[in-house]
Design a protein around this motif. Sequence first.
Motif, short mmCIF file in Angstrom:
data_model
loop_
_atom_site.label_atom_id
_atom_site.label_comp_id
_atom_site.label_asym_id
_atom_site.label_seq_id
_atom_site.Cartn_x
_atom_site.Cartn_y
_atom_site.Cartn_z
N TRP A 40 -15.32 22.80 -53.71
CA TRP A 40 -14.85 23.97 -52.40
C TRP A 40 -16.12 24.50 -51.81
CZ3 TRP A 40 -10.18 25.41 -53.58
CH2 TRP A 40 -9.39 27.00 -52.52
N ARG A 41 -17.45 24.40 -52.45
CA ARG A 41 -18.48 24.71 -51.45
C ARG A 41 -19.06 23.89 -50.60
NH1 ARG A 41 -21.41 27.87 -56.41
NH2 ARG A 41 -20.40 29.22 -56.74
N ARG A 42 -18.85 22.06 -51.08
CA ARG A 42 -19.59 21.28 -50.07
C ARG A 42 -19.21 20.61 -49.44
NH1 ARG A 42 -23.92 20.12 -54.05
NH2 ARG A 42 -24.46 21.38 -55.30
N ALA A 43 -19.02 20.07 -47.99
CA ALA A 43 -17.39 18.91 -47.53
C ALA A 43 -18.50 17.57 -48.37
CB ALA A 43 -18.23 19.22 -46.33
N SER A 44 -19.27 17.79 -48.62
CA SER A 44 -20.18 15.84 -49.11
C SER A 44 -19.77 15.38 -50.26
CB SER A 44 -21.64 16.06 -48.86
OG SER A 44 -21.77 17.18 -50.29
N VAL A 45 -18.94 16.48 -50.79
CA VAL A 45 -18.09 16.31 -52.11
C VAL A 45 -17.01 16.03 -51.62
CG1 VAL A 45 -17.56 16.84 -54.81
CG2 VAL A 45 -19.28 17.75 -53.89
N ALA A 46 -16.44 16.28 -50.60
CA ALA A 46 -15.22 15.68 -50.82
C ALA A 46 -14.86 14.56 -50.26
CB ALA A 46 -14.57 16.38 -49.93
N ASP A 47 -16.03 14.63 -49.49
CA ASP A 47 -16.46 12.81 -48.84
C ASP A 47 -16.75 11.65 -49.59
OD1 ASP A 47 -15.81 13.52 -46.17
OD2 ASP A 47 -18.25 13.70 -45.96
N ARG A 48 -17.34 12.11 -50.76
CA ARG A 48 -17.50 10.98 -51.65
C ARG A 48 -16.45 10.89 -52.64
NH1 ARG A 48 -23.07 14.50 -53.06
NH2 ARG A 48 -22.13 15.16 -55.15
N MET A 49 -15.77 12.10 -53.18
CA MET A 49 -14.41 11.73 -53.96
C MET A 49 -13.73 10.84 -53.29
SD MET A 49 -14.04 15.18 -55.86
CE MET A 49 -13.84 15.58 -57.03
N THR A 50 -13.72 10.94 -51.22
CA THR A 50 -12.63 10.25 -50.97
C THR A 50 -13.08 8.83 -50.81
OG1 THR A 50 -12.67 11.77 -49.48
CG2 THR A 50 -11.44 9.89 -48.83
N ALA A 51 -13.99 8.46 -51.05
CA ALA A 51 -14.63 7.31 -51.09
C ALA A 51 -14.67 6.16 -52.83
CB ALA A 51 -15.76 7.13 -51.01
N ALA A 52 -14.51 7.18 -53.55
CA ALA A 52 -14.88 7.21 -54.76
C ALA A 52 -12.79 6.61 -55.20
CB ALA A 52 -14.76 7.81 -56.15
N ILE A 53 -11.74 7.10 -54.42
CA ILE A 53 -10.50 7.11 -54.71
C ILE A 53 -10.46 6.18 -54.02
CG2 ILE A 53 -8.28 7.67 -54.09
CD1 ILE A 53 -9.37 10.67 -54.60
N LEU A 54 -11.02 5.51 -52.96
CA LEU A 54 -10.44 4.27 -51.77
C LEU A 54 -11.09 3.18 -52.28
CD1 LEU A 54 -11.38 6.09 -47.85
CD2 LEU A 54 -9.11 4.82 -49.37
N GLY A 55 -12.22 3.84 -53.39
CA GLY A 55 -13.19 2.14 -53.69
C GLY A 55 -12.45 1.52 -55.26
N MET A 56 -11.82 2.63 -56.19
CA MET A 56 -10.71 2.54 -57.01
C MET A 56 -9.26 1.74 -56.54
SD MET A 56 -11.56 5.40 -59.42
CE MET A 56 -11.15 6.90 -58.77
N GLY A 61 -5.78 1.70 -49.97
CA GLY A 61 -6.85 1.51 -48.59
C GLY A 61 -6.31 2.74 -47.92
N ASN A 62 -5.14 3.91 -47.98
CA ASN A 62 -5.56 4.61 -47.06
C ASN A 62 -6.05 6.38 -46.85
OD1 ASN A 62 -3.67 6.65 -44.92
ND2 ASN A 62 -1.87 6.47 -45.44
N GLU A 63 -7.43 6.17 -46.24
CA GLU A 63 -7.41 7.87 -46.44
C GLU A 63 -7.08 9.17 -46.06
OE1 GLU A 63 -11.54 9.55 -44.45
OE2 GLU A 63 -11.46 7.34 -43.58
N ARG A 64 -6.18 8.76 -45.35
CA ARG A 64 -5.00 10.19 -45.68
C ARG A 64 -4.59 10.72 -47.45
NH1 ARG A 64 -1.04 10.53 -40.66
NH2 ARG A 64 -2.70 10.60 -39.11
#
Length: 143
Positions: A40-56, A61-64
Amino acid sequence: MDLDVCRYGGEMEGTAAFAGFAVVIGVTLPVYVWAAVTLWRRASVADRMTAAILGMRLSLGNERVARGWVRAFVPTLVMMAFVLMCAVSGLVGPEYGSVMLEVGLAGVALSMLLAGIVGLFARPKFLVPPHMRRDRSLFARDE
């Protein structure tokens, strides 16, 4: 058979299973609360979580889709709390346990519905992290 040992007339293994499940969820829930606060506080955490989900490959493979999973983190966390309530309902007496179970199951259903709405449509905005509120929903047209 002593009534203090087996309240419901069943075996102790069932009660031990409820207790073990409640301990596992109860230990992991604070970790997820901490993750939700940092999301909720940091946008970088959302980017890391998104990258982790894409990696799994959970998002095919869809970023949305991956961003939708991240947006729905808070309602999913609420769902875990209701699952914990359902697990603990087996440990309390039958007069309160049945009410706890019914409230817990209704809460799980409602939070699953909210998680789907937040993940797919990015609505209602108060459940979406502030830095993700401008994200396009999954069904928005590409311009």
